[in-house]
Motif scaffolding. Structure first.
Motif, PDB file in Angstrom:
ATOM      1  N   GLY A  94       0.802  -1.211   0.000  1.00 49.59           N
ATOM      2  CA  GLY A  94       0.000   0.000   0.000  1.00 49.59           C
ATOM      3  C   GLY A  94       0.840   1.267   0.000  1.00 49.59           C
ATOM      4  O   GLY A  94       0.317   2.362   0.241  1.00 49.59           O
ATOM      5  N   LEU A  95       2.123   1.121  -0.277  1.00 52.49           N
ATOM      6  CA  LEU A  95       3.045   2.253  -0.219  1.00 52.49           C
ATOM      7  C   LEU A  95       3.240   2.884  -1.590  1.00 52.49           C
ATOM      8  O   LEU A  95       3.291   2.194  -2.606  1.00 52.49           O
ATOM      9  N   ALA A  96       3.386   4.201  -1.605  1.00 47.33           N
ATOM     10  CA  ALA A  96       3.769   4.884  -2.833  1.00 47.33           C
ATOM     11  C   ALA A  96       5.273   4.739  -3.071  1.00 47.33           C
ATOM     12  O   ALA A  96       5.734   4.729  -4.215  1.00 47.33           O
ATOM     13  N   ARG A  97       6.023   4.607  -1.979  1.00 48.47           N
ATOM     14  CA  ARG A  97       7.483   4.468  -2.054  1.00 48.47           C
ATOM     15  C   ARG A  97       7.840   3.131  -2.679  1.00 48.47           C
ATOM     16  O   ARG A  97       7.356   2.078  -2.277  1.00 48.47           O
ATOM     17  N   ALA A  98       8.694   3.167  -3.692  1.00 52.51           N
ATOM     18  CA  ALA A  98       9.153   1.941  -4.342  1.00 52.51           C
ATOM     19  C   ALA A  98      10.393   1.411  -3.630  1.00 52.51           C
ATOM     20  O   ALA A  98      11.125   2.165  -2.980  1.00 52.51           O
ATOM     21  N   PRO A  99      10.676   0.124  -3.735  1.00 48.97           N
ATOM     22  CA  PRO A  99      11.911  -0.409  -3.157  1.00 48.97           C
ATOM     23  C   PRO A  99      13.127   0.088  -3.933  1.00 48.97           C
ATOM     24  O   PRO A  99      13.031   0.397  -5.125  1.00 48.97           O
ATOM     25  N   ASP A 100      14.253   0.140  -3.257  1.00 48.49           N
ATOM     26  CA  ASP A 100      15.509   0.529  -3.902  1.00 48.49           C
ATOM     27  C   ASP A 100      16.237  -0.664  -4.494  1.00 48.49           C
ATOM     28  O   ASP A 100      17.088  -0.505  -5.368  1.00 48.49           O
ATOM     29  N   CYS A 101      15.932  -1.850  -3.991  1.00 42.90           N
ATOM     30  CA  CYS A 101      16.648  -3.054  -4.415  1.00 42.90           C
ATOM     31  C   CYS A 101      15.690  -4.222  -4.531  1.00 42.90           C
ATOM     32  O   CYS A 101      14.844  -4.431  -3.656  1.00 42.90           O
ATOM     33  N   CYS A 102      15.825  -4.967  -5.604  1.00 38.34           N
ATOM     34  CA  CYS A 102      15.173  -6.270  -5.738  1.00 38.34           C
ATOM     35  C   CYS A 102      16.295  -7.286  -5.898  1.00 38.34           C
ATOM     36  O   CYS A 102      16.901  -7.413  -6.978  1.00 38.34           O
ATOM     37  N   LEU A 103      16.604  -7.976  -4.818  1.00 31.19           N
ATOM     38  CA  LEU A 103      17.640  -9.007  -4.838  1.00 31.19           C
ATOM     39  C   LEU A 103      17.044 -10.271  -5.444  1.00 31.19           C
ATOM     40  O   LEU A 103      15.956 -10.707  -5.059  1.00 31.19           O
ATOM     41  N   ILE A 104      17.755 -10.872  -6.386  1.00 30.56           N
ATOM     42  CA  ILE A 104      17.291 -12.070  -7.084  1.00 30.56           C
ATOM     43  C   ILE A 104      18.243 -13.203  -6.763  1.00 30.56           C
ATOM     44  O   ILE A 104      19.408 -13.195  -7.189  1.00 30.56           O
ATOM     45  N   ASN A 105      17.767 -14.183  -6.000  1.00 30.00           N
ATOM     46  CA  ASN A 105      18.564 -15.356  -5.658  1.00 30.00           C
ATOM     47  C   ASN A 105      18.071 -16.561  -6.430  1.00 30.00           C
ATOM     48  O   ASN A 105      16.863 -16.828  -6.469  1.00 30.00           O
ATOM     49  N   TYR A 106      18.988 -17.306  -7.020  1.00 33.33           N
ATOM     50  CA  TYR A 106      18.630 -18.558  -7.688  1.00 33.33           C
ATOM     51  C   TYR A 106      19.173 -19.726  -6.875  1.00 33.33           C
ATOM     52  O   TYR A 106      20.367 -19.802  -6.580  1.00 33.33           O
ATOM     53  N   TYR A 107      18.267 -20.639  -6.511  1.00 38.92           N
ATOM     54  CA  TYR A 107      18.611 -21.833  -5.748  1.00 38.92           C
ATOM     55  C   TYR A 107      18.603 -23.048  -6.666  1.00 38.92           C
ATOM     56  O   TYR A 107      17.556 -23.401  -7.228  1.00 38.92           O
ATOM     57  N   GLY A 108      19.754 -23.697  -6.828  1.00 39.23           N
ATOM     58  CA  GLY A 108      19.795 -24.994  -7.478  1.00 39.23           C
ATOM     59  C   GLY A 108      19.370 -26.072  -6.492  1.00 39.23           C
ATOM     60  O   GLY A 108      18.956 -25.784  -5.362  1.00 39.23           O
ATOM     61  N   GLU A 109      19.492 -27.333  -6.885  1.00 45.27           N
ATOM     62  CA  GLU A 109      18.968 -28.435  -6.077  1.00 45.27           C
ATOM     63  C   GLU A 109      19.540 -28.490  -4.670  1.00 45.27           C
ATOM     64  O   GLU A 109      18.852 -28.880  -3.727  1.00 45.27           O
ATOM     65  N   THR A 110      20.807 -28.131  -4.503  1.00 38.99           N
ATOM     66  CA  THR A 110      21.451 -28.267  -3.192  1.00 38.99           C
ATOM     67  C   THR A 110      21.668 -26.927  -2.488  1.00 38.99           C
ATOM     68  O   THR A 110      22.279 -26.895  -1.422  1.00 38.99           O
ATOM     69  N   ALA A 111      21.166 -25.852  -3.053  1.00 36.78           N
ATOM     70  CA  ALA A 111      21.403 -24.529  -2.455  1.00 36.78           C
ATOM     71  C   ALA A 111      20.537 -24.324  -1.215  1.00 36.78           C
ATOM     72  O   ALA A 111      19.476 -24.915  -1.065  1.00 36.78           O
ATOM     73  N   ARG A 112      21.022 -23.479  -0.324  1.00 39.04           N
ATOM     74  CA  ARG A 112      20.299 -23.130   0.883  1.00 39.04           C
ATOM     75  C   ARG A 112      20.724 -21.726   1.301  1.00 39.04           C
ATOM     76  O   ARG A 112      21.697 -21.166   0.769  1.00 39.04           O
ATOM     77  N   MET A 113      20.027 -21.172   2.277  1.00 38.84           N
ATOM     78  CA  MET A 113      20.396 -19.870   2.838  1.00 38.84           C
ATOM     79  C   MET A 113      20.234 -19.955   4.347  1.00 38.84           C
ATOM     80  O   MET A 113      19.133 -20.195   4.845  1.00 38.84           O
ATOM     81  N   GLY A 114      21.336 -19.821   5.067  1.00 39.09           N
ATOM     82  CA  GLY A 114      21.300 -19.924   6.519  1.00 39.09           C
ATOM     83  C   GLY A 114      20.483 -18.810   7.157  1.00 39.09           C
ATOM     84  O   GLY A 114      20.172 -17.786   6.521  1.00 39.09           O
ATOM     85  N   LEU A 115      20.138 -19.003   8.418  1.00 38.98           N
ATOM     86  CA  LEU A 115      19.367 -17.990   9.140  1.00 38.98           C
ATOM     87  C   LEU A 115      20.132 -16.669   9.183  1.00 38.98           C
ATOM     88  O   LEU A 115      21.316 -16.631   9.520  1.00 38.98           O
ATOM     89  N   HIS A 116      19.440 -15.605   8.851  1.00 35.79           N
ATOM     90  CA  HIS A 116      20.067 -14.289   8.803  1.00 35.79           C
ATOM     91  C   HIS A 116      18.999 -13.220   9.024  1.00 35.79           C
ATOM     92  O   HIS A 116      17.793 -13.490   8.956  1.00 35.79           O
ATOM     93  N   GLN A 117      19.429 -12.011   9.279  1.00 38.30           N
ATOM     94  CA  GLN A 117      18.548 -10.854   9.367  1.00 38.30           C
ATOM     95  C   GLN A 117      18.807  -9.934   8.177  1.00 38.30           C
ATOM     96  O   GLN A 117      19.932  -9.844   7.691  1.00 38.30           O
TER      97      GLN A 117
END
Length: 199
Positions: A94-117
């Motif tokens: 509902g925001l007029a403000r657009a994001p500054d970044c769209c990060l695009i991550n591609y995960y193959g079969e064995t990829a993962r992303m550990g817990l992070h903030q």
């Protein structure tokens, strides 16, 4: 109504198949202009995901740490955030403000992303929007402080997770993907888009 897990709103199947296919086509154009690359953690280990970005900034990691950069590693500017992604952001936030970044991550079969903030941004009151495309991903949600009990949910293609308010700084990650669970991407795998206000 979205599911609510520790304050994270999970909008299941919010994008139908035609909308997913259209978004993937726009992302192919982004990848052509800013190819996927494999970043390294600050400790020198190569991440299992490959990534690129769109928008004013791209997210980056190397021995100097985690940060946003105004240019792709090849020196070129990041392409604009695709219109379908911006439309989804404006609709859900509902925001007029657009994001500054769209990060695009591609995960193959064995990829993962550990817990992070997500805490490389200037103002944590802005929401974070996470879009899943392709194979299912097991999304783990933890706490603001590292450690303690966590909860997990499988995110399917077309699902969107919104981290807002108190959930904005929760630790989260992807434990694994479920190969072959989607036919959206010709070569399989999972794409995750993370939109953030940086400045």
């Amino acid at each position: 109504m979205p599911l609510n897990i520790r304050g994270v709103e999970i909008h299941q199947h919010i994008l139908d198949r035609p909308a997913q296919e259209a978004m993937v086509e726009e992302l192919r154009a982004v990848q052509a202009a800013a190819p996927l690359f494999s970043p390294k953690t600050r400790w020198g280990k190569e991440m299992s995901v490959r990534m690129t970005s769109a928008g004013k900034y791209g997210w980056y990691s190397d021995a100097r740490g985690y940060r946003y950069e105004a240019r792709h590693p090849d020196g070129g500017a990041w392409p604009p955030i695709p219109p379908s992604v911006l439309a989804l952001w404006h609709d859900l936030t509902g925001l007029a403000r657009a994001p500054d970044c769209c990060l695009i991550n591609y995960y193959g079969e064995t990829a993962r992303m550990g817990l992070h903030q997500d805490r490389d941004e200037a103002d944590f009151t802005w929401p974070v929007m996470s879009v899943s495309l392709g194979d299912d991903g097991l999304f783990r949600i933890g706490n603001e402080a590292r450690g303690g009990k966590t909860e997990s949910i499988w995110l399917a293609s077309g699902d969107v997770a919104m981290l807002t308010g108190a959930s904005r700084l929760l630790h989260h990650g992807i434990d694994r993907i479920r190969p072959g669970s989607s036919t959206l991407l010709a070569r399989g795998g999972r794409i995750n888009l993370t939109c953030r206000v940086v400045d």
